[in-house]
Each structure stands twice: as structure tokens, then as C-alpha cells.
Write a protein that holds these residues in place. Structure first.
Motif, PDB file in Angstrom:
ATOM      1  N   GLN A 178       0.812  -1.201  -0.153  1.00  0.00           N
ATOM      2  CA  GLN A 178      -0.204  -0.017   0.066  1.00  0.00           C
ATOM      3  C   GLN A 178       0.722   1.275  -0.065  1.00  0.00           C
TER       4      GLN A 178
ATOM      5  N   ASP B 223      -7.335   5.873   5.014  1.00  0.00           N
ATOM      6  CA  ASP B 223      -6.222   4.823   4.551  1.00  0.00           C
ATOM      7  C   ASP B 223      -5.573   4.254   5.853  1.00  0.00           C
TER       8      ASP B 223
ATOM      9  N   LYS C 106      -4.869   0.444   5.940  1.00  0.00           N
ATOM     10  CA  LYS C 106      -3.459  -0.334   6.106  1.00  0.00           C
ATOM     11  C   LYS C 106      -3.550  -1.193   7.053  1.00  0.00           C
TER      12      LYS C 106
END
Length: 437
Positions: free
Chosen positions: A391, A399, A403
């Protein structure tokens, strides 16, 4: 009535993946690369009868190891996607180790260097083949519209086909004839007719995958619906591997620290000469079992003015951040700025591989926003990790939650082979600069 088997490795016939997907091309390619290349190189330098005899015998033994390794890999890698790649190295390690044991116990003649070269080339070849298949292989997977089917990921080269909920397809259905596998939520009570049909699929050799496990393998992520147990049925990773990993980390850190000391000193001097401020950047982060520690990195940003930004904003690095220096861009792209964390590894605060440690201020914020966030501290944080190679760097809560899915996948599959796979992907990341900010 049984349904005809479906080939899980079928790809578009005229694509590169369509050629590589066939077993004979993989096996023949592996044999040519792994046996003939070392053989030809050794042939050029062998100049005596004993050396030539060893050369010919090792060629045969190496071929046996390649065939055995390929057979093991194809039979243990059940799920498509990233999970299968974790079995590649163990398969060829077992096959070449078995051949080496036979040669040693039987006191057969062989060339050790040639056999080792065959092992390295085998792993490299089949890793290339598998990576190519993963990027280009098209699969049509039918799914049952029951249970957690809404969790199926939208990933490239996977075409999901919804199967009828009110009845089971027959083996004459043209849709079934074009499917590569079946996905179903196997943890719920399915209709009786569908349970019988799924049994027929399995008996006929057609892969029937549990929908959640299939999604994890295709994406390399574990969704955050609940805390996910590992393969031993526990929330705590394998404690024996934790201790072994700590020992390996320390030994490698000592060796790398001594080897890289001149380079580290030169980089520190270059940082001091090109921008104002210290060579090292220190920041409090949250580590193993939630304990705070001070992480060390090469400074890649200009020193921020007091009060210009909030503590949280200062801790975040955005895309194209104006604070990054010219030298800092190079250090970040190549990940060299992380090397001072060798000190953290020697102190037992970090590992070479694991979830990246977050700044304390960010970690507290994420814990308030994201359920189960603290669970990522169950293993030591690392310089590189599964999320970093897949990623890249992230900062926003949305985000970070994505993750965290990758971090949970790493924790669930915590093993030596997972670490070796991450090392291979990290080398690629360092060469491409993917995910740097």
C-alpha cells in the motif's frame, strides 16, 4: 450428479499468462533456467574427469529437486492470489533440502555450488511465473448469494458471477462451464440443495472456497469485522517464532550496522551540510505491546517552526510535502532514511519486518477512530512490512484503516515464510520507490 471439473489455472488463451499458466511451460522453463544455466557455467570451468562427472550427476539431481519443488508448490498453494506466493519458498526449500540430505547420506558425488545456484534460480523463476500469473490471470468465480457474499473484493482480473439463489445450476449450464471456481460462505446454513451441489463440485475436483478466506488471499488483507485468530486458533502469534525472530533480528542488525557504518556516517554528514538541523530525527512512537519508544531516522525534512503546525499535523507526511529536502526525497524513495532504526532493533524495540510504528500522537488518534487498532501492537513494529510493500505510506484515517487490514493479515499469517516474501517485495519497492512520500 457430478459437475465436470473446472481448471483453476485457466487464463485467456492468447495472453502471456495463458501460456505461463500451463504446467508444462512452468516446469520446462524451471528446468531450463535452474539446471542448464548452472550446468553451462560449470561446464566452462570444469577441466578434469572428476569435475565433469560431478557436473553431470548434479544436473540430474537438480532436475529432480525442481520437479519435486514444483509439485509441492502446486499441491499446497490452494487459494489463488497473494497467499499462494507464501508457499513458493518453503516448497523449493523442502525439495532441495531433501535432495541434499539424500546426497549427503548416500555419499553421492555432487557439486555443492551448482546445486545452490539451481535452488536460487528455481525460486527466482517460479516467483516470476507466479507474479506474472497474479497480474494477468483472468478468473471467473461464481458465488452463492447467501451470507457474507457482499464482502467479495473488486480486484483486477476477477470476474464475479452470481449464481441463482432459488435453485442449483446443472452441469449443462453454459455459465458453469465457463467458471474457474465457486465461492460460498461455508459458515452459515445453506439450503440443502446447495449443500449437496457444493459437495458434488468438490468431489468433481472443482475448487469451492470459503468467501472470507478467498477475499483475504486475493487482497492480502483481513477485514476488521472482528479480531481474527491465527492458524493456531489464538489471538497471540506463535511465541516460538517471536523469540527466533528476535534472535535473527539482533544478529542481522549487528552485521548490517558494522557493514553500513561508513555509509551511515557519510549520509549524516551530507544531511548536516545541506540543511539546518540535526542529522537524526527522533520521534516517540508506539511499539510492541503498546509501549512507547523513541524511533531514530535520518532527518529528511526542514525543521518546522514552533507553533506553525499542530502536533498531529507535524507528525503527518502528505504527498509532495513541501518540508521534504532535496536529499530527503532520495533517502525516502530508497528507504535509506530508515536505516538508523538498526539502533531500535538492537534495543529490542523493533524488528526488521512488522507493522510500521506510528507516532504516539497519531496512534492515540487512530485508537479513538478505529476499532481493534491496538491489536497491531501484538508483534514488534518493523522497518518494513506487508502494508508498506502493498500500500505504501498513508496518513488519513480512512487510509490507515485500509492499512490496518494489511497489518492484520500479516499478524494472522505470522511466519518465517511471510517475512521472506516481504523481504523480496521490499527489494522491489526500494528499486521502484513505490509508496514513498
Amino acid at each position: 450428479m457430478l459437475i465436470a471439473p473446472i481448471n483453476t489455472r485457466v487464463a485467456r488463451p492468447h495472453s502471456l499468462a495463458g501460456v505461463l499458466a500451463r504446467w508444462r511451460y512452468q516446469a520446462i522453463g524451471g528446468l531450463l533456467v535452474s539446471t542448464l544455466v548452472p550446468y553451462v557455467v560449470r561446464l566452462m570451468v570444469a577441466n578434469d574427469e572428476i569435475g565433469m562427472r560431478q557436473l553431470h550427476l548434479t544436473l540430474l539431481w537438480c532436475a529432480c529437486a525442481v520437479i519435486l519443488g514444483n509439485w509441492l508448490f502446486r499441491n499446497v498453494s490452494i487459494y489463488p492470489g497473494v497467499e499462494a506466493s507464501a508457499f513458493l519458498l518453503p516448497s523449493f526449500t523442502v525439495s532441495f533440502t531433501a535432495i541434499a540430505i539424500v546426497l549427503t547420506v548416500g555419499r553421492f558425488e555432487y557439486a555443492r555450488t551448482q546445486l545452490i545456484a539451481g535452488y536460487v534460480l528455481s525460486v527466482a523463476w517460479f516467483y516470476f511465473v507466479h507474479s506474472t500469473l497474479h497480474r494477468h490471470q483472468w478468473l471467473r468465480i461464481g458465488y452463492l448469494p447467501f451470507g457474507a457474499f457482499d464482502k467479495l473484493p473488486q480486484v483486477p482480473h476477477i470476474n464475479w458471477v452470481e449464481l441463482p439463489a432459488d435453485g442449483c445450476p446443472s452441469n449443462h449450464d453454459p455459465i458453469i462451464g465457463r467458471l474457474d471456481a465457486i465461492a460460498a460462505d461455508l459458515r452459515i446454513d445453506l439450503p440443502d440443495q446447495w449443500e449437496r451441489t457444493l459437495s458434488d463440485f468438490a468431489l468433481a475436483g472443482t475448487p469451492v472456497y470459503h468467501v472470507k478466506h478467498l477475499a483475504e488471499s486475493l487482497t492480502g488483507r483481513v477485514e476488521l469485522e472482528h479480531l481474527s485468530e491465527n492458524s493456531f486458533g489464538s489471538l497471540i502469534p506463535n511465541t516460538s517464532f517471536l523469540m527466533l525472530k528476535r534472535l535473527i533480528d539482533w544478529i542481522v542488525a549487528v552485521i548490517m550496522g558494522l557493514m553500513l557504518l561508513p555509509l551511515l556516517l557519510a549520509i549524516a554528514l551530507a544531511i548536516r551540510l545541506t540543511s539546518n538541523g540535526p542529522a537524526l530525527f527522533k520521534q516517540q512512537r508506539i511499539g510492541f505491546r503498546g509501549e512507547p519508544f523513541m524511533v531514530y531516522k535520518f532527518r529528511t525534512m526542514r525543521v518546522a517552526e514552533r507553533g506553525a503546525m499542530s502536533e498531529r499535523e507535524t507528525a503527518m507526511t502528505r504527498s509532495g510535502d513541501a518540508r521534504i529536502t532535496s536529499l530527503g526525497k532520495i533517502l525516502r524513495r530508497t528507504r535509506i532514511d530508515e536505516l538508523p532504526q538498526i539502533l531500535n532493533i538492537l534495543k529490542g524495540q523493533m524488528s526488521w519486518i512488522g507493522p510500521r510504528p506510528e507516532a504516539a500522537v497519531l496512534s492515540r488518534w487512530y485508537e479513538e477512530q478505529i476499532p481493534f487498532y491496538r491489536y497491531r501492537h501484538i508483534v514488534r513494529p518493523g522497518i518494513t512490512g506487508w502494508a508498506q510493500v502493498l500500500q505504501g505510506h498513508v496518513a488519513d484515517v480512512a487510509d490507515v484503516q485500509s492499512k490496518l487490514h494489511y497489518d492484520f493479515y500479516y499478524i494472522k499469517n505470522f511466519s518465517l515464510w511471510m517475512d521472506i516474501l516481504i523481504i523480496a517485495k521490499t527489494v522491489k519497492t526500494m528499486m521502484t520507490g513505490y509508496g514513498a512520500r
